[in-house]
Design an enzyme around this catalytic site. Sequence first.
Site, PDB file in Angstrom:
ATOM      1  N   ASN A 116     -32.328  54.870  21.568  1.00 41.18           N
ATOM      2  CA  ASN A 116     -31.764  53.702  22.249  1.00 41.18           C
ATOM      3  C   ASN A 116     -30.312  53.506  21.854  1.00 41.18           C
ATOM      4  OD1 ASN A 116     -31.115  50.860  20.897  1.00 41.18           O
ATOM      5  ND2 ASN A 116     -32.605  51.892  19.567  1.00 41.18           N
ATOM      6  N   PHE A 120     -27.348  45.607  21.032  1.00 38.77           N
ATOM      7  CA  PHE A 120     -27.576  44.190  20.718  1.00 38.77           C
ATOM      8  C   PHE A 120     -27.468  43.299  21.960  1.00 38.77           C
ATOM      9  CE2 PHE A 120     -26.006  44.480  15.998  1.00 38.77           C
ATOM     10  CZ  PHE A 120     -27.135  45.200  15.663  1.00 38.77           C
ATOM     11  N   SER A 189     -27.346  49.133  12.521  1.00 37.35           N
ATOM     12  CA  SER A 189     -27.528  49.697  13.856  1.00 37.35           C
ATOM     13  C   SER A 189     -26.380  50.651  14.170  1.00 37.35           C
ATOM     14  CB  SER A 189     -27.554  48.586  14.913  1.00 37.35           C
ATOM     15  OG  SER A 189     -27.493  49.147  16.214  1.00 37.35           O
ATOM     16  N   ASN A 191     -25.393  51.323  17.119  1.00 42.86           N
ATOM     17  CA  ASN A 191     -24.960  51.058  18.493  1.00 42.86           C
ATOM     18  C   ASN A 191     -23.901  49.973  18.635  1.00 42.86           C
ATOM     19  OD1 ASN A 191     -26.782  53.006  19.530  1.00 42.86           O
ATOM     20  ND2 ASN A 191     -28.442  51.532  19.242  1.00 42.86           N
ATOM     21  N   THR A 192     -23.433  49.431  17.511  1.00 41.90           N
ATOM     22  CA  THR A 192     -22.290  48.519  17.510  1.00 41.90           C
ATOM     23  C   THR A 192     -21.170  49.213  16.731  1.00 41.90           C
ATOM     24  OG1 THR A 192     -23.637  46.514  17.637  1.00 41.90           O
ATOM     25  CG2 THR A 192     -21.414  46.277  16.742  1.00 41.90           C
ATOM     26  N   LYS A 228     -31.081  44.934   6.144  1.00 42.91           N
ATOM     27  CA  LYS A 228     -31.715  46.105   6.754  1.00 42.91           C
ATOM     28  C   LYS A 228     -30.753  47.270   6.694  1.00 42.91           C
ATOM     29  CE  LYS A 228     -34.452  47.539  10.750  1.00 42.91           C
ATOM     30  NZ  LYS A 228     -35.136  47.073  11.982  1.00 42.91           N
ATOM     31  N   ASN A 257     -33.656  51.364   9.432  1.00 42.95           N
ATOM     32  CA  ASN A 257     -33.291  51.240  10.839  1.00 42.95           C
ATOM     33  C   ASN A 257     -33.428  52.614  11.511  1.00 42.95           C
ATOM     34  OD1 ASN A 257     -32.126  50.173  13.261  1.00 42.95           O
ATOM     35  ND2 ASN A 257     -30.877  48.780  12.042  1.00 42.95           N
TER      36      ASN A 257
END
Length: 354
Positions: A116, A120, A189, A191-192, A228, A257
């Site tokens: 993915n 967010f 994450s 993805n940021t 996390k 994560n």
Amino acid sequence: MRIYPLVFKHVFTKMDPEQAHHFAFNAIKIAQRAGLTKAARKFFAPAPKLKRTVMGIDFPSPFGLAAGFDKGATGIVALSDIGFGHVEIGTVTGQAQPGNPRPRLFRLVEDRAVINRMGFNNEGAERVAARVASARQHLKGDYQQTRPVIGVNIGKTKAVELDDAVGDYLASTRQLAIHADYLVVNVSSPNTPGLRLLQSVESPRPLLSEVGALADKVSGRHIPLLVKIAPDLSDEDVSDVAQLAIELKLDGIIATNTTITRDGLKSDAAKVEEIGAGGLSGAPLKERSLAVLRQLRSLVPADMALIAVGGVESAQDVKDRLDAGADLVQGYTAFLYEGPFWARSINKDLERML
């Protein structure tokens, strides 16, 4: 109970993964609104012997749902009704944001994995906070004994620069902490852009210190605070995180994560390359997440909670993590493959094992 994998194979695999997720999640929420999940609650409920107290909170089961599934806190009650001992919502950011362009969710069925790059996507802390408050009151009224627990996972708004990240996390904390049973700071994450830089040795110190202080202040009570982390940290970095958590007296660490690695996959390499960037979750994370858990348990005090997540598919996976020192265990990706009876199945098998 094995009907869902057939539905997944013949129906959901023919749908866009994000569309299939919304379809299945909406079905669970519709069942809850119709009173069906409440009527079947005893069927799904974890056995009393699975109850445990972690971070001063009573959990009806050690097994819960990881952040990422219910980003907007729209299905906490429904997910609790089908057997999850806790539901961690989010990741929620200070400001609403649409996330990354679609497609942004991809299945690797051969690996029982997902990639993915959602980014967010959520409606922002203020709006989500109202839903968490409502769900909390609902659960308090519905459960006379040990109610399911609500965790809140917060992250950085993409448009906010890293230098201003602390203020952004504090905006989320101000809205959400009072309604949370525990709070998670997500710095892992992929993805940021730049977010994982906040895992470096000194970067999380002011962030975690200020979030923890504000959470307790606005709530008028101690809100357990966890961080996390990613599975891609080196062993040295994991040790640094453990030391920082001890110094700051954090209540716990969530490991781990999603990963940016693509090692050892069964799926066609060309297909994986075509998908491109994103965090990989599911079965391929099993060994690394377990290794990080074991390392952390050897480094942090016994009273610091460790929540294990990554590659959890079965009750045996849950037990392996509990035996390795986890206090709680979370799953997510296997839920997409196994369907609404998954948590019940794990709890029933755990009851026999424990």
